[in-house]
Write a protein that holds these residues in place. Structure first.
Motif, short mmCIF file in Angstrom:
data_model
loop_
_atom_site.label_atom_id
_atom_site.label_comp_id
_atom_site.label_asym_id
_atom_site.label_seq_id
_atom_site.Cartn_x
_atom_site.Cartn_y
_atom_site.Cartn_z
N UNK A 1 0.85 -1.20 0.00
CA UNK A 1 0.00 0.00 0.00
C UNK A 1 0.88 1.25 0.00
N UNK A 2 1.90 1.19 0.83
CA UNK A 2 2.82 2.32 0.97
C UNK A 2 3.49 2.65 -0.37
N UNK A 3 3.95 1.62 -1.04
CA UNK A 3 4.63 1.84 -2.32
C UNK A 3 3.69 2.48 -3.33
N UNK A 4 2.47 1.95 -3.39
CA UNK A 4 1.53 2.48 -4.39
C UNK A 4 1.02 3.87 -4.04
N UNK A 5 0.90 4.16 -2.74
CA UNK A 5 0.36 5.48 -2.41
C UNK A 5 1.46 6.54 -2.31
N UNK A 6 2.66 6.12 -2.07
CA UNK A 6 3.73 7.11 -1.98
C UNK A 6 4.00 7.73 -3.35
N UNK A 7 3.92 6.91 -4.36
CA UNK A 7 4.30 7.44 -5.66
C UNK A 7 3.13 7.58 -6.62
N UNK A 8 2.00 6.98 -6.30
CA UNK A 8 0.81 7.05 -7.15
C UNK A 8 1.12 7.05 -8.65
N UNK A 9 1.49 5.90 -9.16
CA UNK A 9 1.88 5.85 -10.58
C UNK A 9 0.68 5.96 -11.51
N UNK A 10 0.05 7.14 -11.52
CA UNK A 10 -1.19 7.28 -12.32
C UNK A 10 -0.90 7.29 -13.82
N UNK A 11 0.37 7.46 -14.18
CA UNK A 11 0.66 7.43 -15.61
C UNK A 11 0.63 6.00 -16.14
N UNK A 12 0.71 5.04 -15.24
CA UNK A 12 0.79 3.65 -15.67
C UNK A 12 -0.54 2.93 -15.50
N UNK A 13 -1.19 3.18 -14.38
CA UNK A 13 -2.50 2.55 -14.17
C UNK A 13 -3.55 3.64 -13.99
N UNK A 14 -4.76 3.30 -14.29
CA UNK A 14 -5.86 4.26 -14.12
C UNK A 14 -6.03 4.59 -12.65
N UNK B 1 -8.62 5.11 -10.97
CA UNK B 1 -9.69 4.32 -10.35
C UNK B 1 -9.19 2.95 -9.92
N UNK B 2 -8.39 2.38 -10.80
CA UNK B 2 -7.84 1.06 -10.53
C UNK B 2 -6.87 1.11 -9.35
N UNK B 3 -6.06 2.14 -9.34
CA UNK B 3 -5.12 2.31 -8.23
C UNK B 3 -5.87 2.49 -6.91
N UNK B 4 -6.95 3.27 -6.97
CA UNK B 4 -7.75 3.51 -5.77
C UNK B 4 -8.29 2.19 -5.26
N UNK B 5 -8.71 1.36 -6.19
CA UNK B 5 -9.28 0.06 -5.82
C UNK B 5 -8.24 -0.79 -5.09
N UNK B 6 -7.07 -0.81 -5.64
CA UNK B 6 -6.02 -1.64 -5.04
C UNK B 6 -5.55 -1.05 -3.71
N UNK B 7 -5.49 0.27 -3.66
CA UNK B 7 -5.07 0.90 -2.41
C UNK B 7 -6.12 0.67 -1.32
N UNK B 8 -7.38 0.78 -1.70
CA UNK B 8 -8.46 0.51 -0.74
C UNK B 8 -8.34 -0.90 -0.21
N UNK B 9 -8.17 -1.83 -1.14
CA UNK B 9 -8.11 -3.23 -0.77
C UNK B 9 -6.96 -3.50 0.19
N UNK B 10 -5.80 -2.97 -0.16
CA UNK B 10 -4.62 -3.21 0.67
C UNK B 10 -4.75 -2.54 2.03
N UNK B 11 -5.28 -1.33 2.03
CA UNK B 11 -5.37 -0.62 3.31
C UNK B 11 -6.42 -1.27 4.22
N UNK B 12 -7.50 -1.75 3.61
CA UNK B 12 -8.51 -2.42 4.43
C UNK B 12 -7.95 -3.71 5.02
#
Lengths: 570, 158
Positions: B54-67, B69-80
């Motif tokens: 979660x930390x890796x994905x939210x620290x850098x938010x690679x929105x240029x690579x994934x949508x 919305x998709x990132x939010x979904x994965x971040x939600x899942x991991x944080x939950x």
């Protein structure tokens, strides 16, 4: 090994020290003693006891090496130090073991190395207090917390950014003793329902697993004068049909509202999330105190919602934030049900309208159209066969989706579907055929046997048999014989007495079997018979007593005895 | 498992041109054999993995690579998942007080994620670097899921 090395070094150095300092043989310096490394947040400190008597220009230098490295590397910030400590910050993996060595130097001469036992920096590091920034509204204070350590992406706590917990102590400055203690793992929190123009103070400490920091200094702030436009109150979240509804309360009517949402996970991260709030579609500049928006806008996750009022010139502060697990409110669509009847079973197909959830089951209620007794089935499968039903009977079913989530949510029931089962005949064909075949075979076998028997009799026992009476006799089942006591039977007895040998040959097995029947019945005489049968039972016992000597001789006599029983019974 | 599914869809399609950047991150495979109770160890490991991923994905938010919305979904899942495991572990911690040692497994996982983080930094958060990291994190999840399943099957105090 290190210890012995150190000991050796010490001995060597001690010797050298006592000898001549001036000797430039590279071992003439006294090595530093009791070298210690301490880590508080991102400040690493190397500390040692130098020579007691400071002589000349003695300096100290340190090297370090991690388990990933092969060589010692000069420790930046700890070269040629004149004092007895140095601060440094190595760019290393803080979870790998690191080791240090320190030595004293003077011009050309150096002491031996003092080796520090290897350790894992992360384990050794202690936690400093967090930093705090306060922001005041008229009736609320926003608390921004900053974890200890550097914030440039190289901190020893970088990988713990999400595991920090903060303990806050919050109080109104003027009052004494009324302290509020709050534990949070959010970097931004807000204190609501405060008084206007009042001083509030706060101190905070950080906790990371069992590492606990000291309290920060006390920070204080004054709340502002009351803002003219109040924020909306009592924000609630609900669902209606396939939409979500956000409602709030507000006294004034001449204002517009806007509502925003935030991913709950945004609150966990250490960055300012104020620009991550997003506008809810159809919920900008609305005059109503509610907003309706489609459920599809949100995933089934946790969110925060907030509302703000505006009268054109001025905007209110944001309302209290409402945390919502949308999953709790989301409407689950009922499944679509269809079925097909196959004689005594029903083939039911249920299908959730779209992929709404990962784990769920179907609950199917089945009942006969005419009655109200329901059968409940729970299945993970979407096609189910319900067997063992009555043929040509209308059955009805309805189904719903059961979720295995925290709230055990269910969908509403689907529409009722009814179907009549097919006639049972079709179903019975498969097992009726073998039964008929078996019966036919039995009949054939019986005929053949009878034919053979006839031949047999014809050969061994020609004509002198009086068949009519025997037939009469054999037609009479013994159960009935025992119970019925007609005159005619009495007459038959006499006839049988005269022709006992014939009887023996004629139906030996049958008589034997019936004897068994009889004796079992007689054994019940000892008291199992009912009152009605009492007299009969007694008669049977008597008859048996009379029979016994004869019965021992041959089955034919037994038949005779039985027949005579009929006589006695009368 | 839901997260693993998302991570799988995140790592596909894997571009061929990124093959040259593939690096071994040294997933710590034997961390669960340390002397800690297996069940707790697995929970700790999953907590650590969820948090770091979660930390890796939210620290850098690679929105240029994934949508987004998709990132939010994965971040939600991991944080939950992380929050859920945290509650679990805290409950257990209340019962046993001798938790004063940082588990070796946690350190091993930290080393591993530090290597991932350093790799991303070295590659300047390039497209290929992210793709490789996504595959790696997915691999890490699958490994521990598989491990847990095997343990369940063998009923090793689980």
């Amino acid at each position: 090994m290190l210890a012995s090395l150190e000991a050796m070094a010490l001995v060597l150095v001690a010797g050298a020290w006592r000898g001549s300092l001036a000797a430039a043989d590279g071992k003439s310096q006294k090595a530093p003693e009791t070298v210690e490394v301490s880590i508080i947040d991102d400040v690493f400190t190397l500390q040692w006891n130098g020579s007691q008597e400071s002589v000349g220009n003695v300096t100290y230098s340190a090297d370090y090496a991690t388990s990933e490295m092969d060589n010692w590397i000069k420790l930046p910030g700890c070269q040629h130090i004149t004092g007895s400590k140095c601060d440094f910050f190595p760019l290393i993996n803080f979870y790998e073991e690191i080791k240090f060595r320190v030595r004293a130097e003077e011009e050309n001469s150096t002491s031996s190395w003092y080796y520090v036992d290897p350790f894992i920096p992360f384990q050794k590091a202690r936690l400093g207090p967090p930093e705090v920034r306060l922001e005041a509204e008229d009736k609320a204070v926003i608390i921004y917390l900053f974890r200890p350590g550097k914030r440039d992406g190289t901190s020893i706590w970088d990988m713990d950014a999400l595991s920090f917990e903060f303990s806050l102590v919050f109080w109104e400055n003027s009052s004494h003793g009324e302290e509020q203690e709050i534990k949070t793992n959010f970097y931004i929190s807000k204190m609501y329902d405060l008084s206007t123009e009042t001083t509030y103070c706060l101190k905070a400490k950080a906790r990371l697993s069992w590492k606990v920091s000291a309290y920060s200094p006390v920070y204080c702030i004054n709340t502002t004068a009351e803002h003219k436009l109040l924020p909306p109150e009592n924000v609630t979240f609900g669902a209606r049909n396939q939409s979500y509804v956000l409602t709030w309360e507000y006294r004034d009517v001449n204002v517009t509202f806007r509502a925003q949402w935030l991913h709950a996970f945004s609150k966990l991260t250490p960055w300012d999330n104020s620009n991550e709030w997003k506008q809810i579609p159809n919920c900008e500049n609305v005059r109503t105190t509610y907003c309706v928006f489609p459920q599809s806008v949100f995933q089934k996750k946790e969110y925060y919602f907030r509302v703000q009022a505006s009268d054109g010139n001025d905007t209110s502060f944001w309302s209290k934030e409402k945390a919502v697990q949308t999953e709790m409110y989301s409407t689950i669509l009922p499944p679509v049900v269809s079925m097909k009847s196959t004689n005594d079973s029903l083939h039911v197909f249920v299908k959730a309208p779209k992929k709404q959830f990962d784990t769920f089951t179907y609950e199917i209620i089945l009942w006969e159209n005419a009655s109200h007794t329901e059968r409940k089935l729970v299945s993970k499968r979407s096609d189910i066969i319900i067997p063992g039903l009555k043929p040509l009977t209308p059955y009805c079913i309805k189904a719903r989706v059961l979720l295995q989530d925290k709230w055990n949510k269910t969908s509403v029931f689907s529409a009722v579907v009814c179907e009549k089962t097919k006639p049972g005949a079709a179903a019975s064909i498969p097992w009726v055929i073998p039964v008929i075949v078996i019966l036919l075979l039995a009949v054939i076998a019986f005929c053949v046997m009878k034919l053979l028997w006839k031949c047999f009799n014809y050969v061994f026992f020609p004509v002198f048999k009086p068949p009519c009476s025997i037939e009469h006799f054999s037609e009479q089942p013994f159960g009935n014989l025992l119970l019925s006591t007609s005159e005619e039977q009495t007459e038959k007895c006499f006839i049988i007495e005269n022709t006992q040998s014939v009887i023996i040959v004629e139906e030996p097995e049958e008589t034997d079997e019936d004897y068994r029947k009889y004796s079992s019945q007689s054994s019940q005489d000892s008291g199992n018979y009912s009152n009605e049968d009492e007299s009969l039972g007694n008669q049977i016992s008597e008859a048996l007593l009379q029979l016994k000597p004869q019965a021992l001789s041959c089955p034919g006599e037994l038949v005779l005895g039985l027949s005579s029983l009929g006589l006695h019974s009368s | 498992k839901e997260n693993a599914r998302l991570l799988i869809s995140m790592s596909y399609p894997f571009p061929l041109r990124c093959l040259k950047d593939i690096k071994g991150f040294g997933l710590p495979q034997n961390i669960l054999s340390y002397s800690w109770p297996v069940e707790r160890n697995i929970k700790e490991a999953f907590y650590e993995i969820s948090m770091q991923a979660f930390s890796i994905f939210s620290r850098h938010s690679p929105i240029s690579i994934w949508k987004e919305e998709f990132l939010a979904q994965i971040k939600s899942g991991l944080s939950e998942q992380k929050e859920h495991l945290k509650r679990c572990l805290e409950e257990e911690k209340k019962q046993s007080k001798n938790m004063q040692v940082i588990q070796q497994s946690k350190l091993a996982l930290r080393r591993y994620f530090q290597r991932i983080e350093n790799y991303l930094k070295d590659k300047k958060y390039s497209y290929c670097a992210w793709k490789i990291v996504a595959v790696e994190i997915k691999r890490c999840f699958s490994y521990f899921l598989k491990f847990t399943e095997l343990l369940r099957e063998n009923q090793v105090s689980f």
